[in-house]
Write an enzyme that holds these catalytic residues in place. Structure first.
Site, PDB file in Angstrom:
ATOM      1  N   TRP A  61      42.680  38.893  37.447  1.00  0.00           N
ATOM      2  CA  TRP A  61      41.265  39.743  36.783  1.00  0.00           C
ATOM      3  C   TRP A  61      41.588  40.832  36.518  1.00  0.00           C
ATOM      4  CZ3 TRP A  61      37.253  38.196  33.261  1.00  0.00           C
ATOM      5  CH2 TRP A  61      37.938  37.101  32.057  1.00  0.00           C
TER       6      TRP A  61
ATOM      7  N   GLU B  49      40.041  31.492  42.002  1.00  0.00           N
ATOM      8  CA  GLU B  49      40.978  31.036  42.495  1.00  0.00           C
ATOM      9  C   GLU B  49      40.934  31.241  44.140  1.00  0.00           C
ATOM     10  OE1 GLU B  49      40.464  31.304  39.589  1.00  0.00           O
ATOM     11  OE2 GLU B  49      40.608  29.281  38.796  1.00  0.00           O
TER      12      GLU B  49
ATOM     13  N   HIS C 157      27.831  33.961  34.333  1.00  0.00           N
ATOM     14  CA  HIS C 157      29.051  33.809  35.430  1.00  0.00           C
ATOM     15  C   HIS C 157      29.929  34.888  36.660  1.00  0.00           C
ATOM     16  CE1 HIS C 157      31.320  37.542  33.877  1.00  0.00           C
ATOM     17  NE2 HIS C 157      31.741  37.632  34.624  1.00  0.00           N
TER      18      HIS C 157
HETATM   19  C1  DLZ Z   1      36.331  33.537  33.355  1.00  0.00           C
HETATM   20  C2  DLZ Z   1      35.761  34.667  34.558  1.00  0.00           C
HETATM   21  C3  DLZ Z   1      35.312  35.751  33.601  1.00  0.00           C
HETATM   22  C4  DLZ Z   1      34.567  35.189  32.962  1.00  0.00           C
HETATM   23  N1  DLZ Z   1      35.370  37.157  34.913  1.00  0.00           N
HETATM   24  C5  DLZ Z   1      36.068  37.368  35.432  1.00  0.00           C
HETATM   25  C6  DLZ Z   1      35.798  38.131  36.761  1.00  0.00           C
HETATM   26  O1  DLZ Z   1      35.487  39.254  36.012  1.00  0.00           O
HETATM   27  N2  DLZ Z   1      36.497  38.220  37.888  1.00  0.00           N
HETATM   28  C7  DLZ Z   1      37.481  37.548  37.628  1.00  0.00           C
HETATM   29  O2  DLZ Z   1      38.260  37.560  38.860  1.00  0.00           O
HETATM   30  N3  DLZ Z   1      37.608  36.874  37.037  1.00  0.00           N
HETATM   31  C8  DLZ Z   1      36.817  36.306  36.072  1.00  0.00           C
HETATM   32  N4  DLZ Z   1      36.661  34.436  35.937  1.00  0.00           N
HETATM   33  C9  DLZ Z   1      38.137  34.084  35.644  1.00  0.00           C
HETATM   34  C10 DLZ Z   1      37.340  32.871  37.067  1.00  0.00           C
HETATM   35  O3  DLZ Z   1      37.734  33.959  38.401  1.00  0.00           O
HETATM   36  C11 DLZ Z   1      38.758  31.859  37.066  1.00  0.00           C
HETATM   37  O4  DLZ Z   1      39.962  32.461  36.600  1.00  0.00           O
HETATM   38  C12 DLZ Z   1      38.354  30.695  36.021  1.00  0.00           C
HETATM   39  O5  DLZ Z   1      37.406  30.412  35.852  1.00  0.00           O
HETATM   40  C13 DLZ Z   1      39.080  29.600  35.841  1.00  0.00           C
HETATM   41  O6  DLZ Z   1      38.872  29.034  37.158  1.00  0.00           O
END
Ligand code: DLZ
Length: 158
Positions: free
Chosen positions: A31, A67, A97
Site C-alpha cells: 500500500w 500483513e 482502519h
Molecule cells: C485496507 C487498508 C487500508 C484502508 N489502508 C491501508 C493503509 O493506509 N496502509 C496499508 O499499508 N494498508 C492499508 N490497508 C490494507 C491492510 O493493511 C490489509 O492489507 C488488508 O486489510 C488485508 O488484510
C-alpha cells in the site's frame, strides 16, 4: 511534536557492530508504494553503507501493513535470520482502519520479536496526510527506512 523539531535520520554510527555476516529480512507493504519504495531503499542502502552484504538482505513484499506481522514471523522463524525490518505506511482516512491496523502491527511485531528473541523493527509511518508521509520518506523529516535500519543495527549490538 518531536518530529517538528528535528531531522531524525542523523545518527552516530561509531558504536555499530560489524554486520558483514548478519542477515536481514526486509518486509515491505505494497500500500502506498510511492512511499514504501523510498523507505525500503533507505533501509537497504543504510544496511549496505554500514557493511551488510547485498546477498544477506532478503526483501519481501506483503499486500498491506496489516500483513507485516505474518511476513515478519515467516522470516524471523529462520534461525539464520538476525533481524527483520518492517516497513509500511498507514494514512488516516474517514474510518478507524488506521487505528486497527497500527495497533495490530505494533502488538504483532512486538510479539514476533519476543518470540524469536531477535530485533523486529517497527518501521510503520503513521500519518494524517500523504504529505506528512512524504516528509518522512526522504523529505524534511528524513527517511524512516533509514531509521529502521539503524535501529536494527543498534539492537544487534545490544
Ligand atoms: C485496507 C487498508 C487500508 C484502508 N489502508 C491501508 C493503509 O493506509 N496502509 C496499508 O499499508 N494498508 C492499508 N490497508 C490494507 C491492510 O493493511 C490489509 O492489507 C488488508 O486489510 C488485508 O488484510
Amino acid at each position: 511534536m518531536a518530529t517538528a523539531l528535528q531531522h531524525l535520520s542523523t545518527y552516530d554510527a561509531s558504536s555499530f557492530i560489524d554486520i558483514s555476516e548478519k542477515r536481514f529480512g526486509l518486509v515491505v507493504a505494497e500500500w502506498n508504494t510511492e512511499i514504501t519504495d523510498v523507505l525500503s531503499a533507505g533501509a537497504y542502502d543504510t544496511l549496505l553503507k554500514h557493511g551488510a552484504r547485498a546477498e544477506n538482505i532478503f526483501r519481501n513484499s506483503v499486500p498491506g501493513s496489516f500483513e507485516l506481522t505474518l511476513g515478519a514471523q515467516l522470516l524471523a522463524q529462520h534461525e539464520e535470520m538476525d533481524a527483520v525490518i518492517c516497513l509500511g505506511v498507514v494514512i488516516k482516512g474517514e474510518t478507524k482502519h488506521d487505528d486497527y491496523i497500527c495497533h495490530a502491527v505494533a502488538q504483532g511485531l512486538t510479539n514476533v520479536g519476543l518470540k524469536y528473541n531477535k530485533p523486529v523493527i517497527f518501521g510503520l509511518v503513521t500519518t494524517n496526510t500523504l504529505e506528512q508521509a512524504q516528509d518522512r520518506a526522504g523529505g524534511k523529516h528524513g527517511n524512516k527506512g533509514v531509521e529502521a535500519a539503524v535501529a536494527a543495527i543498534q539492537m544487534l549490538g545490544f
